[in-house]
Scaffold this motif. Structure first.
Motif, mmCIF file in Angstrom:
data_model
loop_
_atom_site.group_PDB
_atom_site.id
_atom_site.type_symbol
_atom_site.label_atom_id
_atom_site.label_comp_id
_atom_site.label_asym_id
_atom_site.label_seq_id
_atom_site.Cartn_x
_atom_site.Cartn_y
_atom_site.Cartn_z
ATOM 1 N N HIS A 1 -9.799 -6.191 3.488
ATOM 2 C CA HIS A 1 -9.187 -6.010 1.915
ATOM 3 C C HIS A 1 -9.493 -4.557 1.525
ATOM 4 O O HIS A 1 -10.591 -4.259 1.302
ATOM 5 C CB HIS A 1 -10.176 -7.273 1.325
ATOM 6 N N LEU A 2 -8.447 -3.925 1.188
ATOM 7 C CA LEU A 2 -8.405 -2.555 0.904
ATOM 8 C C LEU A 2 -8.652 -2.535 -0.741
ATOM 9 O O LEU A 2 -7.742 -2.873 -1.210
ATOM 10 C CB LEU A 2 -7.524 -1.879 1.238
ATOM 11 N N THR B 1 -6.117 -4.441 -3.402
ATOM 12 C CA THR B 1 -6.479 -4.582 -4.898
ATOM 13 C C THR B 1 -6.355 -3.338 -5.387
ATOM 14 O O THR B 1 -7.178 -2.359 -4.802
ATOM 15 C CB THR B 1 -7.451 -5.383 -5.101
ATOM 16 N N VAL B 2 -5.620 -2.901 -6.486
ATOM 17 C CA VAL B 2 -5.669 -1.579 -6.893
ATOM 18 C C VAL B 2 -6.251 -1.832 -8.205
ATOM 19 O O VAL B 2 -6.028 -2.568 -9.042
ATOM 20 C CB VAL B 2 -4.112 -0.962 -7.432
ATOM 21 N N HIS C 1 -0.098 -0.693 2.932
ATOM 22 C CA HIS C 1 -1.346 -1.527 3.862
ATOM 23 C C HIS C 1 -0.800 -3.023 3.570
ATOM 24 O O HIS C 1 -1.285 -3.941 4.393
ATOM 25 C CB HIS C 1 -2.509 -1.169 3.159
ATOM 26 N N VAL C 2 -0.420 -3.445 2.326
ATOM 27 C CA VAL C 2 -0.155 -4.814 2.329
ATOM 28 C C VAL C 2 0.875 -5.299 3.216
ATOM 29 O O VAL C 2 1.063 -6.566 3.746
ATOM 30 C CB VAL C 2 0.129 -5.143 0.929
ATOM 31 N N ARG C 3 1.886 -4.380 3.615
ATOM 32 C CA ARG C 3 2.770 -4.728 4.473
ATOM 33 C C ARG C 3 2.494 -4.725 6.003
ATOM 34 O O ARG C 3 3.128 -5.364 6.896
ATOM 35 C CB ARG C 3 4.105 -3.745 4.187
ATOM 36 N N ILE D 1 -2.898 -5.779 -8.874
ATOM 37 C CA ILE D 1 -2.992 -4.433 -9.721
ATOM 38 C C ILE D 1 -3.662 -4.792 -10.986
ATOM 39 O O ILE D 1 -3.268 -5.839 -11.732
ATOM 40 C CB ILE D 1 -1.496 -4.003 -9.951
ATOM 41 N N ALA D 2 -5.094 -4.295 -11.062
ATOM 42 C CA ALA D 2 -5.696 -4.604 -11.992
ATOM 43 C C ALA D 2 -5.911 -3.280 -13.066
ATOM 44 O O ALA D 2 -6.166 -2.399 -12.571
ATOM 45 C CB ALA D 2 -7.085 -4.915 -11.780
ATOM 46 N N GLU D 3 -5.093 -3.450 -14.226
ATOM 47 C CA GLU D 3 -5.059 -2.386 -15.323
ATOM 48 C C GLU D 3 -6.013 -2.354 -16.286
ATOM 49 O O GLU D 3 -6.591 -3.563 -16.465
ATOM 50 C CB GLU D 3 -3.675 -2.406 -15.817
#
Length: 471
Positions: A172-173, A197-198, A189-191, A227-229
């Motif tokens: 989990h990056l 998680t960004v 990386h997800v591929r 994606i957490a903004e």
């Protein structure tokens, strides 16, 4: 202590420095090139080249799972993360000879592999060598910025300078930073099988056109990237092998690996710029001609504090060569500089975005658009997600944004148009081979002229008159 006298001394063997050195020596100047780290700089070793190689590996894995619309049964790929990194290394090694010390020495450049620093306004010392030069070019580039986040020094972190050496796939990056580097690495990386998680303190891809950036972000979310903004990081903690990033409002994100991708800082700390009378703040201060406050010294690329792209460093090199070799006036401009984010779909920009163009030109601005789904090649290849948007003032493009397949290639046409101050008619007059994606650009130009031709009463009256009088 060895002492050298030369026409041009270049500090830094990245894209800008190598371009200056190669150009100057081949046109008859004596050149000394100083590099204390790796030849080729960030782009070859830690940036553009390895990232695009890893992205390519991710694309192959993704293709194996998305063939059903084409009659190809999807299969779950068996991904070897280490083998993907072997591909990255092979790509670097293949390109490296072009940037190598041996090549430049073969051209006639004196290459010194040590760190350089100014010891006077006219001298630089590198190891046991002092170089006195008529002109100096600072091309030391930039490094990843690691912000002073509490707890960050207690965990193992990666930047673009270390992530490509990682051999074991992250379970989990966590990526702090939702800019181009963060988003490219997230999708790659997800591929390749990681959970990703960004964490972005403001808006992901916030420097790009929000309408077109949203298309990219939706694709990444669809592929599984979280994606957490508006998640400003407050501190980082560790529990065993688990790393947790704590953001505001009690939000937290836990993963196995951490990548910092929040920006870059200019490499100026070891240059002793004050000794040479060179003004600086976060970067070297330069004028429009890239000259510093020491008239003998120029700066190019990231260290000059302007747009941070490899191709910009190369462009700067051309400007500086014109000045120092031929004594000709030369100034940089940025309105024609394109850039691209190599996600899938790609996102590319040149000139002003729609928001910037509206602010600058108000009611004079026209925005023309053409969607990928009306392009026959895009339909044939199932790559219909995309859009071309061109900002036009008085018939002249002042900016273009493209999201979609090969956007990084397609933006070059608009860069050419803007660089040469051509009008929309130049693109409309172009004949593109059929069927190609390049037709989206021509059709965008057609969208500018269509209402002028098809909705004009004057045009219709003229055509009607001609038809009546023609024999």
């Amino acid at each position: 202590m060895e002492r050298l006298k030369t026409d041009v001394c270049v500090i830094g063997a990245g894209s800008g420095g190598l371009s200056v050195a190669a150009g100057a020596v081949q046109m008859g100047a004596s050149v000394v090139l100083i590099e204390g780290h790796l030849m080729g700089g960030d782009c070859l070793n830690f940036g553009c080249v390895p990232s695009k190689a890893l992205i390519a590996a991710g694309k192959h894995a993704h293709a194996m799972q998305t063939g059903r619309p084409f009659g190809v049964t999807p299969v779950l790929p068996e991904v070897s993360y280490a083998a993907a990194k072997d591909h990255v290394r092979r790509v670097i090694d293949t390109i490296a000879p072009v940037d190598s010390q041996e090549r430049f020495e073969g051209l006639g450049v004196r290459v010194i592999r040590d760190w350089g620093r100014f010891i006077s306004p006219t001298e630089v010392q590198a190891g046991e060598t002092v170089i006195e030069a008529r002109r100096f070019v600072i091309a030391t580039g930039s490094s990843p910025l690691v912000p002073p986040i509490p707890g960050l020094d207690q965990v193992e972190l990666h930047t673009n300078e270390t992530i490509f050496d990682l051999r074991d796939r992250p379970d989990h990056l966590l990526i702090i930073g939702g800019g181009p580097i963060g988003m490219e690495m997230a999708q790659a990386h997800v591929r390749l099988g990681s959970k990703v998680t960004v964490i972005e303190g403001a808006k992901a891809l916030g420097k790009d056109d929000p309408e077109l950036a949203a298309i990219v972000l939706q694709r990444l979310r669809d592929e599984g990237v979280e994606i957490a903004e508006d998640a400003l990081v407050e501190h980082v903690s560790k529990d065993g092998d688990a790393i947790t990033v704590h953001a505001g409002e009690g939000r937290s994100f836990t993963g196995s690996h951490l990548l910092i991708a929040v920006g870059r800082k200019a490499n100026i700390d070891t240059l002793d710029l004050d000794t040479a009378g060179i003004a600086h703040d976060r970067a070297v201060k330069v004028g429009p001609d890239l000259r510093t406050t020491n008239r003998r010294v120029y700066a190019v690329g990231d260290v000059a504090g302007k747009l941070q792209f490899t191709h910009v460093a190369g462009y700067h090199a051309g400007v500086v060569i014109r000045a120092i070799l031929f004594g000709l006036p030369a100034k940089v401009r940025e309105d024609h500089i394109p850039w691209a984010t190599y996600t899938d779909p790609e996102l590319a920009q040149v000139g002003l975005t729609e928001a910037a163009a509206r602010k600058a030109h108000g009611a004079r601005l026209e925005v023309v658009r053409f969607p990928y789904h009306e392009n026959d090649r895009a339909v044939a290849e199932g790559k219909t997600t995309g859009l071309v948007k061109v900002m036009v003032v008085k018939g002249r493009p002042i900016g273009a944004t493209i999201v979609g397949a090969q956007a990084g290639e397609l933006i070059s046409l608009w860069a050419l148009v803007i660089a040469n101050r051509l009008k929309m008619s130049a693109v409309a007059n172009m004949v593109a081979p059929y069927p190609t994606l390049m037709e989206v650009n021509k059709r965008a130009a057609g969208a500018y002229f269509s209402p002028r031709l098809f909705d004009s009463p004057v045009v219709k009256r003229v055509v009607g008159f001609v038809q009546r009088v023609l024999p």
